[in-house]
Design an enzyme around this catalytic site. Sequence first.
Site, short mmCIF file in Angstrom:
data_model
loop_
_atom_site.label_atom_id
_atom_site.label_comp_id
_atom_site.label_asym_id
_atom_site.label_seq_id
_atom_site.Cartn_x
_atom_site.Cartn_y
_atom_site.Cartn_z
N GLU A 1 0.82 -1.21 0.00
CA GLU A 1 0.00 0.00 0.00
C GLU A 1 0.85 1.26 0.00
O GLU A 1 1.99 1.24 0.47
CB GLU A 1 -0.90 0.01 1.24
CG GLU A 1 -2.01 -1.01 1.14
CD GLU A 1 -2.85 -1.11 2.40
OE1 GLU A 1 -4.07 -1.08 2.29
OE2 GLU A 1 -2.27 -1.21 3.50
N CYS B 1 3.52 8.46 0.62
CA CYS B 1 4.20 7.56 1.57
C CYS B 1 4.26 6.19 0.91
O CYS B 1 3.21 5.59 0.62
CB CYS B 1 3.37 7.54 2.86
SG CYS B 1 3.92 6.31 4.06
N CYS C 1 7.58 -6.65 6.74
CA CYS C 1 8.80 -6.13 7.36
C CYS C 1 9.36 -7.17 8.33
O CYS C 1 8.59 -7.80 9.05
CB CYS C 1 8.50 -4.84 8.11
SG CYS C 1 9.98 -4.05 8.80
N CYS D 1 8.84 -4.60 15.23
CA CYS D 1 8.65 -3.61 16.28
C CYS D 1 7.27 -3.87 16.91
O CYS D 1 6.28 -4.07 16.21
CB CYS D 1 8.70 -2.20 15.71
SG CYS D 1 10.30 -1.83 14.91
N CYS E 1 4.02 -1.90 15.81
CA CYS E 1 3.76 -1.67 14.38
C CYS E 1 2.97 -2.81 13.76
O CYS E 1 3.29 -3.98 13.95
CB CYS E 1 5.08 -1.48 13.63
SG CYS E 1 4.86 -1.25 11.86
N SER F 1 13.55 6.37 13.44
CA SER F 1 12.55 6.01 14.45
C SER F 1 13.25 5.68 15.75
O SER F 1 13.91 4.66 15.88
CB SER F 1 11.75 4.80 13.95
OG SER F 1 11.14 5.13 12.72
N CYS G 1 -0.34 6.14 10.11
CA CYS G 1 0.94 5.50 10.42
C CYS G 1 0.79 4.11 11.01
O CYS G 1 0.08 3.92 11.97
CB CYS G 1 1.66 6.31 11.48
SG CYS G 1 2.61 7.61 10.83
N1 SAH Z 1 10.87 0.89 8.89
C1 SAH Z 1 10.91 2.32 8.79
C2 SAH Z 1 9.77 2.93 7.98
C3 SAH Z 1 8.37 2.41 8.23
S1 SAH Z 1 7.60 2.85 9.77
C4 SAH Z 1 10.99 2.94 10.17
O1 SAH Z 1 10.95 2.20 11.15
O2 SAH Z 1 11.15 4.14 10.28
C5 SAH Z 1 7.30 4.57 9.67
C6 SAH Z 1 7.04 5.23 11.02
O3 SAH Z 1 5.77 4.81 11.54
C7 SAH Z 1 8.07 4.86 12.09
O4 SAH Z 1 8.51 6.02 12.75
C8 SAH Z 1 7.28 3.98 13.06
O5 SAH Z 1 7.82 4.08 14.36
C9 SAH Z 1 5.89 4.56 12.94
N2 SAH Z 1 4.80 3.67 13.35
C10 SAH Z 1 4.70 2.35 13.16
N3 SAH Z 1 3.55 1.86 13.69
C11 SAH Z 1 2.90 2.92 14.21
C12 SAH Z 1 1.63 3.08 14.87
N4 SAH Z 1 0.83 2.06 15.08
N5 SAH Z 1 1.29 4.32 15.27
C13 SAH Z 1 2.09 5.38 15.01
N6 SAH Z 1 3.27 5.30 14.38
C14 SAH Z 1 3.68 4.08 13.99
#
Ligand code: SAH
Length: 353
Positions: free
Chosen positions: A97, A110, A117, A121, A124, A221, A340
């Site tokens: 997406e 975006c 992935c 995390c 996420c 991040s 996000c």
């Molecule tokens: N792998 C990369 C890019 C994808 S995540 C990274 O980690 O930066 C993009 C951003 O979304 C990251 O800052 C991550 O911490 C945030 N993110 C992931 N899940 C989220 C959620 N449920 N709510 C808010 N931000 C989130």
Amino acid sequence: MTRGTDERTDLKGMTLPELEEFLARWGKERYRARQLFRWIYQKHAGDFAAMTDLSKELRGILAASCRISGFPAERVETSADGTEKYLFRLEDGEAVESVLIPDEGRRTLCISSQVGCPLLCGFCATGAAGFRRDMTSAEIVQQACFAAKRLAERGERLSNVVFMGLGEPLLNVTEVSRTIGILLSQFAFGISGKRVTISTAGIVPEMLPLALRYPVSFAVSINAARGDLRSLLMPINRKYPLRELVAEMKRIPLQSGRKVTAEYVLLAGVNDSPEDARALARSFRGARIKVNLIPFNPHEASPYRAPEAEAVDRFREVLISGGVQTITRERRGADIRAACGQLRGSVQKYGNR
Ligand code: SAH
């Protein structure tokens, strides 16, 4: 470059130097590659017949042995706030997406760089669905091709690209670098490096080489002010610890007035206390780092909760009084689950046909 069973060489996803080298094998001039770039990325051509400024002979050669891959969105969802979410079906049936976020003069896309992935995390949604594979540069750039064409039809232009969709861009750095080359090329998208942001969970050894190669913006991040908490939230911290990561962020070369962004997802009762904010401000003091606070977007795959608005404000105030430039990211496209970390549902549902 693409995957799949098609024998023809895919010209989409090649960088300009790669395309020049490819054409040189047929004795073709360098400027032919620039012409092709314009056709593919500015005029959105899908075949060679339309490329009237190429000789008939060259068009014939290209049509016989090459192709220009591309796929439209299988589904488009539009949010009440104008945000659009695109579901793309890849040639092997996988799905990713992208989200287009209109904001005053900007049109920010975006994009995803991996199907799923591998980083897992804990907050996420992407990680929770697992990792399928890396995306090719043809697939990554196609997200921008689709959005740019759609915008052009309404007289708008794609102005910014952020690698904040599915995946960790610095674990797919070869294909991501190719894509950046195309986004920045004046013969393709012509987007300036400061408007292309690589968001990373902190793959420390890949950051500086990429920063030295392309003048792109970096968002890292961080999500915790202490290493132990960060390891809990982001297992990658065990491999690339917070201290080393922050030290590396300070080494990224920056043009005057620019900063590296630290992204910080606020999780209620976990990392949103004033003490956390003070510790974060301490570790960023004097560095050219600005903080982007992201209130957690709740989803079923995660036990965490969104912070109270007061906790977000308080956290920001502590950072600002500690001398750290801080902005709070607004939630966009919530009604279409485009916010996000929510770009998982469709991948899980549509990933395996
Ligand atoms: N792998 C990369 C890019 C994808 S995540 C990274 O980690 O930066 C993009 C951003 O979304 C990251 O800052 C991550 O911490 C945030 N993110 C992931 N899940 C989220 C959620 N449920 N709510 C808010 N931000 C989130």
